[in-house]
Design an enzyme around this catalytic site. Structure first.
Site, PDB file in Angstrom:
ATOM      1  CE  LYS A   1       2.654  -9.989  19.140  1.00 12.28           C
ATOM      2  NZ  LYS A   1       3.294  -8.741  19.594  1.00 12.28           N
TER       3      LYS A   1
ATOM      4  CE  LYS B   1       0.120   0.439  17.359  1.00 16.43           C
ATOM      5  NZ  LYS B   1       0.198  -0.407  16.165  1.00 16.43           N
TER       6      LYS B   1
ATOM      7  CB  SER C   1       4.757 -10.200  16.221  1.00 15.99           C
ATOM      8  OG  SER C   1       5.584  -9.076  16.309  1.00 15.99           O
TER       9      SER C   1
HETATM   10  N1  GLU Z   1       3.270  -2.377  15.442  1.00 16.33           N
HETATM   11  C1  GLU Z   1       3.051  -3.323  14.399  1.00 16.33           C
HETATM   12  C2  GLU Z   1       1.674  -3.146  13.797  1.00 16.33           C
HETATM   13  O1  GLU Z   1       1.090  -2.090  13.868  1.00 16.33           O
HETATM   14  C3  GLU Z   1       3.363  -4.733  14.841  1.00 16.33           C
HETATM   15  C4  GLU Z   1       2.582  -5.264  15.992  1.00 16.33           C
HETATM   16  C5  GLU Z   1       3.107  -6.587  16.500  1.00 16.33           C
HETATM   17  O2  GLU Z   1       4.072  -7.083  15.963  1.00 16.33           O
HETATM   18  O3  GLU Z   1       2.511  -7.094  17.461  1.00 16.33           O
HETATM   19  O4  GLU Z   1       1.145  -4.018  13.174  1.00 16.33           O
END
Ligand code: GLU
Length: 414
Positions: free
Chosen positions: A70, A106, A348
């Site tokens: 995720k 990521k 999320s």
């Molecule tokens: N981009 C956000 C983070 O760095 C959220 C990641 C997500 O919601 O999966 O935590």
């Protein structure tokens, strides 16, 4: 020796330290020191002027021992492979810290959406999903928003994925608009999580919110909501900034006015004449400093000049390892990124759960669940830090990496 500003290698050092402290051997470090999978893609896009431009994108999947991976997708000119690797490892840590059934991932594309039309951004978003579709999916790897991506981009990505997969797959991506299966409270979740950390840290230091002077670097999704939440607690937000400069008023800035004037990339300081620099902003006299912008902002060079007594990292990687040591030695309480910014991925996860069960929660329900997860995580890490006499970053890494290490061990990988 020059300071190590490489996010990937400096993350590896802390992971190693955390695994050592937990009693794991070299084999576990070998497994966790890099992503399991790293995909690099080239995405050809027709620009509005008819020319074709080929963009480079990445998806890094750190570890899936616990469950699907995720993490967000960023659109930024400074995206690099090493940055993607580090960010995917941080997502593993965040998911471990707030106890989600995920590993970290990521993604990113090297591009500058500020210079692109909506149509170009849409074609790029759809092209990215086509390029990575083999390795993502609701039970494989679930993308989300990050720097310069938002719910509209998530909607295009979900729509593209539904065409490839021939199903309506809302659980493929999170951070969607509410009408497409998004969760109440997702947009403000990162800032909400940071707010909870600021409040908990203030309590530990015996400080009362309404007496505090707060400086926030960055006025994007996290920084802008945070400024609002902080001023709602009665605290004074005396400094904010964007990529072009910073604003300072020791009597408190008019946050509602600034929120009204900011553009969708968080730019607002260009409307003012009496601005200061981002560097000056970080060194302002204040109680709480929240870096909510980009990486490597507090370094060995300026860590001695930070005047806040608490630093809460809303951005990913704003403080270098050397600066972490300097701040800790100076008695400044540093709440690390992998804890402070975990509110986004937490909601999320709630969004994905709601998609899977097809039953949606109220905003109060989401907030209550988020609050519980964040406070538990904060307490847990604070206790590890104080009982072991280590900084909160190392404590957070220990708490964050444990679940993945245990899962990998049970699976017989190590
Ligand atoms: N981009 C956000 C983070 O760095 C959220 C990641 C997500 O919601 O999966 O935590």
């Amino acid at each position: 020796m020059a300071e190590n500003l490489n996010l990937f290698t400096s993350t590896q050092v802390v992971i190693k330290d955390a695994l050592n402290k937990l009693g794991y051997d070299e084999g576990m470090y070998e497994l966790l020191k890099e992503p399991l999978r790293m995909l690099e893609v080239r995405i050809p896009i027709k620009l509005d002027d008819g020319k074709v431009k080929v963009y480079t994108g990445y998806r890094a999947q750190h570890n899936d021992a616990v469950g699907p991976t995720k993490g967000g997708v960023r659109f930024h000119p400074q995206v690099t492979e090493d940055e993607m690797k580090a960010l995917s490892m941080w997502m593993t840590l965040k998911c471990g810290i707030v106890d989600l059934p995920y590993g970290g991932a990521k993604g990113g594309i090297i591009c500058d959406p500020r210079q692109m039309s909506m149509g170009e951004v849409e074609r790029l978003s759809r092209g990215y999903v086509r390029a990575i579709s083999q390795i993502v999916g609701p039970s494989k790897d679930i993308p989300a928003p990050d720097v310069f991506t938002n719910s509209q981009i998530m909607a295009w990505m979900m729509d593209e994925y539904s065409r490839i997969d021939e199903f309506n797959s809302p659980g493929f991506i999170t951070g969607k608009p509410i009408v497409l299966g998004g969760s109440q409270g997702r947009e403000r979740a990162t800032a909400q999580g940071v707010t909870i950390c600021v409040e908990e840290a203030a309590k530990k230091r015996g400080l009362v919110m309404k007496d505090l002077r707060i400086v926030i670097q960055g006025f994007g999704n996290a920084g802008s909501f945070l400024a609002k939440f902080m001023s709602d607690t009665g605290a004074k937000v005396i400094g904010i900034s964007d990529a072009y400069g910073a604003l300072h008023d020791p009597n408190g800035l008019d946050i509602d006015y600034l929120l009204d004037r900011r553009d969708s990339f968080g730019t607002v300081t260009t409307l003012f004449e009496n601005t200061i620099t981002n560097k000056e902003l970080l060194e302002l006299d204040c109680d709480i400093l929240v870096p909510a912008a980009i990486e490597n902002q507090i370094t060995a060079e300026n860590a001695h000049k930070i005047r806040a007594s608490i630093v809460v990292e809303a951005a990913n990687g704003p403080t270098t390892s050397e600066a972490t040591k300097i701040l800790t030695d100076r008695g400044i309480l540093l709440v690390p990124d992998v804890l402070a910014s975990a509110g986004g991925v937490t909601v999320s996860y709630f969004e994905w759960v709601q998609n899977n069960q097809g039953y949606y929660w109220s905003e109060e329900e989401v907030n209550e669940k988020l609050y519980k997860k964040m406070v538990n995580a904060f307490e847990n890490i604070y206790t590890v830090a104080t009982t072991r006499n280590i900084d909160m970053r190392l404590a957070a890494y220990m708490v964050g990496v444990r679940k993945t290490a245990e899962a990998a061990r049970f699976r017989g990988w190590v």
